[in-house]
Motif scaffolding. Structure first.
Motif, mmCIF file in Angstrom:
data_model
loop_
_atom_site.group_PDB
_atom_site.id
_atom_site.type_symbol
_atom_site.label_atom_id
_atom_site.label_comp_id
_atom_site.label_asym_id
_atom_site.label_seq_id
_atom_site.Cartn_x
_atom_site.Cartn_y
_atom_site.Cartn_z
ATOM 1 N N MET A 56 0.842 -1.159 0.000
ATOM 2 C CA MET A 56 0.000 0.000 0.000
ATOM 3 C C MET A 56 0.898 1.235 0.000
ATOM 4 S SD MET A 56 -2.671 1.138 3.003
ATOM 5 C CE MET A 56 -3.564 -0.365 2.762
ATOM 6 N N ASP A 57 0.517 2.252 -0.762
ATOM 7 C CA ASP A 57 1.242 3.514 -0.769
ATOM 8 C C ASP A 57 0.665 4.430 0.297
ATOM 9 O OD1 ASP A 57 2.983 2.967 -2.909
ATOM 10 O OD2 ASP A 57 1.425 3.449 -4.352
ATOM 11 N N ILE A 58 1.546 5.045 1.072
ATOM 12 C CA ILE A 58 1.158 6.008 2.084
ATOM 13 C C ILE A 58 1.740 7.349 1.650
ATOM 14 C CG2 ILE A 58 1.183 6.602 4.528
ATOM 15 C CD1 ILE A 58 -0.061 3.878 4.004
ATOM 16 N N LEU A 59 0.889 8.365 1.589
ATOM 17 C CA LEU A 59 1.315 9.706 1.199
ATOM 18 C C LEU A 59 1.167 10.651 2.383
ATOM 19 C CD1 LEU A 59 -0.216 8.294 -1.384
ATOM 20 C CD2 LEU A 59 0.369 10.454 -2.421
ATOM 21 N N TYR A 60 2.148 11.550 2.524
ATOM 22 C CA TYR A 60 2.147 12.522 3.604
ATOM 23 C C TYR A 60 2.249 13.919 2.989
ATOM 24 C CZ TYR A 60 3.645 8.299 6.036
ATOM 25 O OH TYR A 60 3.748 7.018 6.511
ATOM 26 N N VAL A 98 -8.042 2.381 9.065
ATOM 27 C CA VAL A 98 -7.060 3.466 9.062
ATOM 28 C C VAL A 98 -6.464 3.623 10.466
ATOM 29 C CG1 VAL A 98 -6.737 5.951 8.764
ATOM 30 C CG2 VAL A 98 -8.175 4.673 7.149
ATOM 31 N N ARG A 99 -7.286 3.525 11.491
ATOM 32 C CA ARG A 99 -6.789 3.661 12.867
ATOM 33 C C ARG A 99 -5.712 2.603 13.174
ATOM 34 N NH1 ARG A 99 -9.020 6.621 16.666
ATOM 35 N NH2 ARG A 99 -11.047 6.698 15.607
ATOM 36 N N GLU A 100 -5.917 1.376 12.725
ATOM 37 C CA GLU A 100 -4.912 0.327 12.933
ATOM 38 C C GLU A 100 -3.640 0.629 12.146
ATOM 39 O OE1 GLU A 100 -6.625 -3.507 12.087
ATOM 40 O OE2 GLU A 100 -8.196 -3.234 13.587
ATOM 41 N N LEU A 101 -3.792 1.188 10.951
ATOM 42 C CA LEU A 101 -2.621 1.584 10.165
ATOM 43 C C LEU A 101 -1.835 2.665 10.890
ATOM 44 C CD1 LEU A 101 -0.898 1.547 7.584
ATOM 45 C CD2 LEU A 101 -2.520 3.212 6.618
ATOM 46 N N VAL A 102 -2.536 3.640 11.453
ATOM 47 C CA VAL A 102 -1.867 4.694 12.215
ATOM 48 C C VAL A 102 -1.086 4.085 13.374
ATOM 49 C CG1 VAL A 102 -2.245 6.672 13.747
ATOM 50 C CG2 VAL A 102 -3.437 6.541 11.553
ATOM 51 N N ASP A 111 -12.730 8.684 7.539
ATOM 52 C CA ASP A 111 -12.339 8.855 8.930
ATOM 53 C C ASP A 111 -11.412 7.717 9.359
ATOM 54 O OD1 ASP A 111 -13.874 6.597 9.722
ATOM 55 O OD2 ASP A 111 -15.646 7.839 9.953
ATOM 56 N N LEU A 112 -10.980 7.791 10.600
ATOM 57 C CA LEU A 112 -9.994 6.832 11.098
ATOM 58 C C LEU A 112 -10.544 5.414 11.244
ATOM 59 C CD1 LEU A 112 -8.293 9.082 13.759
ATOM 60 C CD2 LEU A 112 -7.326 8.349 11.576
ATOM 61 N N ASP A 113 -11.852 5.277 11.329
ATOM 62 C CA ASP A 113 -12.430 3.943 11.480
ATOM 63 C C ASP A 113 -12.798 3.305 10.138
ATOM 64 O OD1 ASP A 113 -12.236 3.813 14.324
ATOM 65 O OD2 ASP A 113 -13.856 5.279 14.405
ATOM 66 N N ALA A 114 -12.438 3.955 9.061
ATOM 67 C CA ALA A 114 -12.748 3.428 7.727
ATOM 68 C C ALA A 114 -11.977 2.136 7.476
ATOM 69 C CB ALA A 114 -12.391 4.445 6.662
ATOM 70 N N PRO A 115 -12.622 1.156 6.875
ATOM 71 C CA PRO A 115 -11.920 -0.080 6.524
ATOM 72 C C PRO A 115 -10.944 0.158 5.376
ATOM 73 C CG PRO A 115 -14.161 -0.120 5.680
ATOM 74 C CD PRO A 115 -14.025 1.135 6.492
ATOM 75 N N LEU A 116 -9.843 -0.561 5.411
ATOM 76 C CA LEU A 116 -8.863 -0.448 4.332
ATOM 77 C C LEU A 116 -9.156 -1.406 3.188
ATOM 78 C CD1 LEU A 116 -5.594 0.040 6.377
ATOM 79 C CD2 LEU A 116 -6.882 1.750 5.078
ATOM 80 N N GLY A 117 -9.722 -2.567 3.501
ATOM 81 C CA GLY A 117 -10.058 -3.522 2.442
ATOM 82 C C GLY A 117 -8.910 -3.720 1.477
#
Length: 81
Positions: A1-5, A27-31, A61-67
């Motif tokens: 997965m690509d993460i952009l900042y 997203v929260r778990e990714l954070v 939001d932070l609770d969104a699934p990444l799938g």
């Protein structure tokens, strides 16, 4: 997965993007995985109230699934004027 900042997040982390392997379901778990990587991530992501997120270019939001997401972007809130 690509993460952009973007903006000050990019400055604190020291890179505009990176590719990560993750087992995060949200997203929260990714954070949490990113924060565990070290101080610069912890500093950049310490105040999640000041961070917006998009998954595959859709604001969420932070609770969104990444799938099967291919990209997650982190950026500060934007103001207009």
């Amino acid at each position: 997965m690509d993460i952009l900042y973007f903006a000050w997040l990019r400055e604190r982390i020291g890179a505009p993007r990176e590719r990560v392997d993750t087992s995060a379901a949200t997203v929260r778990e990714l954070v949490a995985e990113l924060v565990a990587r070290g101080d610069r991530y912890a500093a950049a992501l310490s105040d999640l109230g000041a961070v917006r997120v998009a998954v595959d270019q859709a604001l969420t939001d932070l609770d969104a699934p990444l799938g099967n997401a291919r990209e997650v972007a982190f950026f500060p809130p934007m103001t207009g004027g």
